[in-house]
Motif scaffolding. Structure first.
Motif, short mmCIF file in Angstrom:
data_model
loop_
_atom_site.label_atom_id
_atom_site.label_comp_id
_atom_site.label_asym_id
_atom_site.label_seq_id
_atom_site.Cartn_x
_atom_site.Cartn_y
_atom_site.Cartn_z
N ASP A 297 0.83 -1.21 0.00
CA ASP A 297 0.00 0.00 0.00
C ASP A 297 0.87 1.26 0.00
OD1 ASP A 297 -2.30 -1.51 0.04
OD2 ASP A 297 -2.70 -1.24 2.18
N ALA A 298 1.87 1.27 0.88
CA ALA A 298 2.71 2.46 1.02
C ALA A 298 3.54 2.71 -0.24
CB ALA A 298 3.62 2.31 2.24
N LEU A 299 4.06 1.66 -0.84
CA LEU A 299 4.81 1.80 -2.09
C LEU A 299 3.91 2.32 -3.21
CD1 LEU A 299 6.91 -1.49 -2.04
CD2 LEU A 299 7.86 0.82 -1.93
N THR A 300 2.70 1.78 -3.28
CA THR A 300 1.77 2.18 -4.32
C THR A 300 1.39 3.64 -4.19
OG1 THR A 300 0.89 -0.08 -4.41
CG2 THR A 300 -0.44 1.66 -5.41
N TYR A 301 1.20 4.09 -2.95
CA TYR A 301 0.80 5.48 -2.70
C TYR A 301 1.96 6.46 -2.91
CZ TYR A 301 -0.61 9.72 -0.29
OH TYR A 301 -0.87 11.02 0.01
N SER A 302 3.16 6.03 -2.62
CA SER A 302 4.30 6.94 -2.58
C SER A 302 4.52 7.65 -3.91
CB SER A 302 5.57 6.16 -2.22
OG SER A 302 6.70 7.00 -2.27
N LYS A 303 4.80 8.93 -3.83
CA LYS A 303 5.11 9.74 -5.00
C LYS A 303 6.61 9.95 -5.18
CE LYS A 303 0.68 12.19 -4.65
NZ LYS A 303 0.15 11.24 -3.63
N ALA A 304 7.42 9.27 -4.36
CA ALA A 304 8.87 9.46 -4.39
C ALA A 304 9.46 8.90 -5.69
CB ALA A 304 9.51 8.76 -3.19
N SER A 305 10.47 9.57 -6.20
CA SER A 305 11.17 9.08 -7.38
C SER A 305 11.96 7.81 -7.05
CB SER A 305 12.13 10.15 -7.91
OG SER A 305 11.43 11.33 -8.26
N PHE A 306 12.52 7.78 -5.83
CA PHE A 306 13.32 6.64 -5.39
C PHE A 306 12.66 6.06 -4.14
CE2 PHE A 306 16.10 9.63 -7.55
CZ PHE A 306 16.77 8.82 -8.46
N LYS A 307 12.28 4.79 -4.22
CA LYS A 307 11.61 4.10 -3.12
C LYS A 307 12.60 3.07 -2.56
CE LYS A 307 7.17 4.79 -5.42
NZ LYS A 307 7.74 5.48 -6.62
N ILE A 308 13.23 3.42 -1.45
CA ILE A 308 14.33 2.63 -0.89
C ILE A 308 13.77 1.71 0.19
CG2 ILE A 308 16.64 2.72 0.07
CD1 ILE A 308 16.34 4.20 -2.60
N ILE A 309 13.74 0.42 -0.08
CA ILE A 309 13.25 -0.57 0.89
C ILE A 309 14.44 -1.07 1.71
CG2 ILE A 309 12.07 -2.76 1.22
CD1 ILE A 309 10.63 -2.30 -1.42
N VAL A 310 14.42 -0.80 3.01
CA VAL A 310 15.54 -1.12 3.89
C VAL A 310 15.15 -2.32 4.75
CG1 VAL A 310 17.19 -0.21 5.55
CG2 VAL A 310 16.01 1.35 3.98
N ILE A 311 15.94 -3.38 4.69
CA ILE A 311 15.62 -4.62 5.40
C ILE A 311 16.91 -5.24 5.92
CG2 ILE A 311 15.66 -5.92 3.22
CD1 ILE A 311 13.48 -7.74 4.42
N GLY A 312 16.82 -5.95 7.02
CA GLY A 312 18.02 -6.50 7.64
C GLY A 312 18.76 -7.51 6.79
N GLY A 313 18.04 -8.42 6.13
CA GLY A 313 18.68 -9.50 5.38
C GLY A 313 18.59 -9.32 3.88
N GLN A 314 19.39 -10.07 3.14
CA GLN A 314 19.43 -9.94 1.69
C GLN A 314 18.12 -10.37 1.04
OE1 GLN A 314 23.21 -12.17 0.87
NE2 GLN A 314 23.80 -10.27 -0.15
N VAL A 315 17.76 -9.68 -0.03
CA VAL A 315 16.51 -9.95 -0.75
C VAL A 315 16.77 -10.65 -2.08
CG1 VAL A 315 14.48 -8.90 -1.83
CG2 VAL A 315 15.37 -7.99 0.33
N LEU A 316 17.73 -10.19 -2.86
CA LEU A 316 17.88 -10.67 -4.23
C LEU A 316 19.02 -11.67 -4.42
CD1 LEU A 316 17.21 -7.38 -6.24
CD2 LEU A 316 15.60 -9.15 -5.54
N ASN A 317 19.75 -12.01 -3.36
CA ASN A 317 20.72 -13.09 -3.45
C ASN A 317 19.95 -14.38 -3.79
OD1 ASN A 317 22.58 -15.20 -2.92
ND2 ASN A 317 23.65 -13.96 -1.40
N THR A 318 20.39 -15.10 -4.81
CA THR A 318 19.66 -16.28 -5.28
C THR A 318 19.88 -17.53 -4.43
OG1 THR A 318 21.49 -16.75 -6.80
CG2 THR A 318 19.61 -15.49 -7.67
N GLU A 319 20.81 -17.46 -3.48
CA GLU A 319 21.12 -18.62 -2.65
C GLU A 319 20.29 -18.62 -1.36
OE1 GLU A 319 23.30 -21.46 -3.26
OE2 GLU A 319 22.62 -20.55 -5.12
N ALA A 320 19.67 -19.74 -1.07
CA ALA A 320 18.90 -19.91 0.17
C ALA A 320 19.83 -20.30 1.30
CB ALA A 320 17.80 -20.94 -0.02
N VAL A 321 20.68 -19.36 1.71
CA VAL A 321 21.65 -19.62 2.78
C VAL A 321 21.38 -18.68 3.95
CG1 VAL A 321 23.43 -20.48 1.22
CG2 VAL A 321 23.31 -18.03 1.71
N PHE A 322 21.81 -19.11 5.11
CA PHE A 322 21.64 -18.33 6.33
C PHE A 322 20.19 -17.85 6.40
CE2 PHE A 322 26.17 -18.27 5.37
CZ PHE A 322 26.68 -18.72 6.58
N GLU A 323 19.96 -16.54 6.45
CA GLU A 323 18.58 -16.06 6.54
C GLU A 323 18.21 -15.16 5.37
OE1 GLU A 323 16.96 -15.96 10.88
OE2 GLU A 323 18.76 -14.72 10.83
#
Length: 444
Positions: A297-323
């Protein structure tokens, strides 16, 4: 007469020293809006605390916050709200404890948010970022070589004068002696926050934070951690984000969003709702359905040019390792599919946790690529390059892998049509190691 003068000198010196001993750590700049900002400070015992401040272009017009009383209940932490700001101004501030100004050998300043919409181009600005900040304490650390080192990295960050310092999780490391009690948890936060090298950075830039397992609880901890409401309160007491969670009383999680210029930070909580790693039944989740729906919802509403999603663990690493998020593939795929289905532009992921740095890129048919920049560690032990290289992350950008103490910056600049975000990586001394520039048009 000489003796009287000497007595007065000694008395004044002692009084000034006694005032300084009342300051445990800080002051720290928290969120800054157009008409409001927060300054955080921790005293060593019960005391009255306030902040005096003025716009640098009008130094004779001094404003004062209300006076706060630090309490033992929250370990003498204070969130001092400044409400008499004007938009787009640079301010100097002074911290006063028991009505006496604390003299500090470094700059204490902040800037209010600028009202630029419909008036001018988005202001240029810089976010510094990093994760995994271990501050050693010999009595409670594991035996052997200290796990934390190179604390001067915080001085290197302060020297580049960023507009925001983004703390990407594992900002403190709870030890075995800490996480089972409130006193232990608050001791760890107090000990880490008081680091001498950190103070100039805290005092002169906005500090915004998420958490990961080591500031939430034990290693790899999840929603079952019985003390999570205590660590959540400690996080709120020691940081000064605008909000935490989305329920009316903000009792569930620490996620939120924060915008500056034409960028918006979506600060995620990958611990409070996370299912156990070894759970075989039920829905396997890292963020939980309520947080996922809020994020879309928040991403869809946002009018920001850059939408920076900050998260503790890796998102796009293709390996299912650690967390890595790949271990929660159904939820990860759902999130990415919702970003695509809702045609959300400008999304970039920032992550930490792994004790090394790399950029991952996911190319998507008929739309822009997604980036996940992992920046770690600040001061904790770092990984081994040879071992990490063998981890077959097929999305890793060649040349972006580093295993050493580092911090990063995101620098936003340019006119509307040529607006860009530059990722830069620096070593502990502030020497640039790597950079990549991404145009706004490349994220559309």
């Amino acid at each position: 007469m000489k003796n009287i003068f000497l007595s007065l000198l000694i008395s004044c010196s002692f009084f000034g020293y006694s005032q300084k001993t009342l300051l445990q750590s800080g002051p720290m700049v928290g969120y800054c809006e157009m008409t409001e900002a927060v300054i955080w400070a921790q005293t060593t015992k019960e005391a009255s605390v306030r902040v005096d401040y003025y716009a640098k272009d009008k130094p004779a017009e001094v404003f004062s916050s209300k006076t706060y009383k630090s309490s033992e209940n929250n370990y003498f932490t204070n969130h001092i709200v400044l409400t008499q700001l004007q938009q787009g101004k640079e301010y100097h501030y002074d911290l006063l404890i028991n009505n006496q100004k604390i003299a500090l050998p470094y700059d204490t300043s902040f800037s209010s948010k600028k009202l630029w919409q419909w008036r001018e181009k988005a202001p240029d600005f810089t976010i510094a970022l990093g994760s995994c900040s271990y501050i050693s304490e010999e009595a409670l650390d594991r035996p052997g070589k200290p796990y934390g080192s190179n604390y001067s990295i915080f001085e290197s960050i302060a020297k580049i004068n960023p507009d925001i310092m983004l703390w990407g999780g594992d900002n403190v490391y709870l030890r075995e002696a800490d996480w089972d009690s409130k006193s232990g948890i608050y001791h760890r936060y107090t000990h880490s926050r008081a680091l001498k090298e950190m103070q100039p950075l805290l005092a002169s830039t906005q500090n915004i934070a998420i958490w990961d397992d080591h500031d939430f609880g034990p290693d790899d901890s999840d929603r079952s951690f019985y003390n999570k409401y205590t660590t959540q309160q400690a996080f709120k007491d020691f940081w000064a984000n605008k909000s935490y969670g989305m329920d009316a009383e903000q009792k569930e999680g620490i996620f939120s969003s924060y915008n500056w210029s034409d960028a918006e930070l979506f600060l995620l909580d990958n611990r409070f709702f996370k299912s156990p790693n070894k759970r075989q039944t039920g829905e396997k989740t890292m963020l939980g359905s309520a947080q996922i729906q809020w994020l879309i919802d928040a991403l869809t509403y946002s009018k920001a040019s850059f939408k920076i999603i900050v998260i503790g663990g890796q998102v796009l690493n293709t390996e299912a390792v650690f967390e890595n998020y790949e271990n929660y593939k159904s939820e990860k795929d759902f999130l990415l599919s919702e970003i695509l289905a809702n045609q959300i532009k400008g999304v970039v992921f920032i992550s930490g946790d792994r004790h090394f740095t790399e950029l991952s890129t996911l190319k998507r048919p008929n739309t822009y690529p997604l980036y996940d920049w992992t920046v770690s560690p600040l001061t904790s032990g770092h990984g081994n390059v040879e071992r990490i290289t063998k981890e077959p992350n097929t999305n890793r950008v060649p040349g972006s892998l580093f295993a050493q103490h580092v911090f990063g910056t995101l620098s936003f600049s340019g006119e509307k049509e040529t607006r860009q975000m530059k990722m830069s990586l620096f070593d502990k001394d502030g020497a640039e190691l790597w950079n990549k520039t991404i145009l706004k048009s490349e994220l559309e």
